[in-house]
Enzyme design. Structure first.
Site, mmCIF file in Angstrom:
data_model
loop_
_atom_site.group_PDB
_atom_site.id
_atom_site.type_symbol
_atom_site.label_atom_id
_atom_site.label_comp_id
_atom_site.label_asym_id
_atom_site.label_seq_id
_atom_site.Cartn_x
_atom_site.Cartn_y
_atom_site.Cartn_z
ATOM 1 C CB SER A 21 5.916 8.163 -3.949
ATOM 2 O OG SER A 21 4.361 9.034 -3.617
ATOM 3 C CE1 TYR A 57 0.737 1.233 4.362
ATOM 4 C CE2 TYR A 57 0.581 -1.270 4.486
ATOM 5 C CZ TYR A 57 0.800 0.147 5.139
ATOM 6 O OH TYR A 57 1.354 0.289 6.065
ATOM 7 C CG HIS A 90 1.130 11.317 -3.568
ATOM 8 N ND1 HIS A 90 0.097 11.858 -3.538
ATOM 9 C CD2 HIS A 90 0.692 9.948 -3.348
ATOM 10 C CE1 HIS A 90 -0.857 11.178 -3.483
ATOM 11 N NE2 HIS A 90 -0.456 9.859 -3.323
ATOM 12 C CD GLU A 134 -3.332 3.191 -3.294
ATOM 13 O OE1 GLU A 134 -3.157 4.281 -3.684
ATOM 14 O OE2 GLU A 134 -2.331 2.581 -2.587
ATOM 15 C CG HIS A 164 -2.973 7.184 -6.016
ATOM 16 N ND1 HIS A 164 -2.012 7.575 -5.253
ATOM 17 C CD2 HIS A 164 -2.504 7.361 -7.094
ATOM 18 C CE1 HIS A 164 -0.978 7.673 -5.886
ATOM 19 N NE2 HIS A 164 -1.144 7.446 -7.185
ATOM 20 C CG ASP A 175 -3.857 10.080 -2.097
ATOM 21 O OD1 ASP A 175 -3.700 9.392 -3.009
ATOM 22 O OD2 ASP A 175 -2.874 10.046 -1.102
HETATM 23 ZN ZN LIG Z 1 -1.854 8.353 -3.146
#
Ligand SMILES: [Zn+2]
Length: 230
Positions: free
Chosen positions: A138, A131, A140, A196, A199, A147
């Site tokens: 990442s 996760y 991000h 997810e 995301h 998110d």
């Molecule tokens: Zn995320």
């Protein structure tokens, strides 16, 4: 004897300092032998991988996944186009009665390192890898990813978010605003991540719609995952 030309010219418009998905144009050869290839195979000719300052682009699209990392020094901050798009997305949903909120956006390498270390300490590395991204892995860190949650927050960051009105709407409409649900249901064997529904990654409306229509991940689209039948 006629010479066989099998050149595919890929023209990449790489913006020098932009992290936005950049326009890629493929100019197919007029050679008849190339044209007789199956479409799938022809498309695979077009994949062009470039690495710029440690950042990997395929066909001009920035890619980060379990295998492809960003360097610790890559710190673009929040992407303005992505931010504008997510605000439009949320405004559209919220005007229809939904209650979207951004739970997470741009995250630096060191912030990810900190998070990942905490998760590993709490759940062990094997579980954490299901996760959480390792530092440098990442999305991000690209500034293109958010998110999304809902004001109610009870289902945020859980698979059940996909069943909330916000999650269901996001699934159906994210592409209209240039986003893809990056780790879809049933694609864990490709992405390496569990589903997810919260995301989302900004790729622009053209590509997002294409991926949505074909139910494809970025890995499949960019030729990073070979289907067993191939
Ligand atoms: Zn995320």
């Amino acid at each position: 004897m006629k010479r066989l030309l099998t050149t595919v010219t890929a023209v990449l418009f790489l913006a020098s300092c932009s992290t936005k998905p950049v326009k890629t144009e493929l100019t197919p050869s007029t050679d008849s032998a190339l044209h007789s290839l199956p479409l799938k195979k022809l498309a695979s000719f077009g994949h062009v991988r470039t690495v710029k300052d440690g950042v990997t682009y395929i066909d001009g699209i920035l890619i980060v996944n379990k295998q492809i990392a960003l360097p610790p020094t890559y710190a673009p901050g929040e992407n303005p186009a992505a931010k504008q798009a997510v605000e439009r997305l949320m405004a559209a949903g919220n005007s229809g009665g939904l209650q979207f909120v951004i739970r997470s956006g741009y995250r630096s390498y060191s912030e990810q390192q900190h998070l990942y270390t905490e998760y590993v300490a709490r759940d062990g590395q094997q579980a954490a890898d299901q996760y959480s991204a390792r530092p440098g892995h990442s999305e991000h860190q690209t500034g293109l990813t958010f998110d999304i949650g809902s004001v109610a927050s009870v289902n945020d960051f859980t698979v059940s978010f996909g069943d909330t009105p916000e999650g269901a709407w996001l699934q159906q409409h994210a592409h209209d605003y240039g986003f893809i649900v990056r780790y879809p249901e049933g694609k864990t064997f490709i992405t390496g991540y569990q589903y997810e529904p919260w995301h989302v990654r900004y790729v622009g409306t053209a590509l997002a719609s294409e991926l949505y229509k074909n139910n494809e991940t970025l890995e499949e689209y960019l030729g990073l995952y070979k289907k067993k039948s191939q």
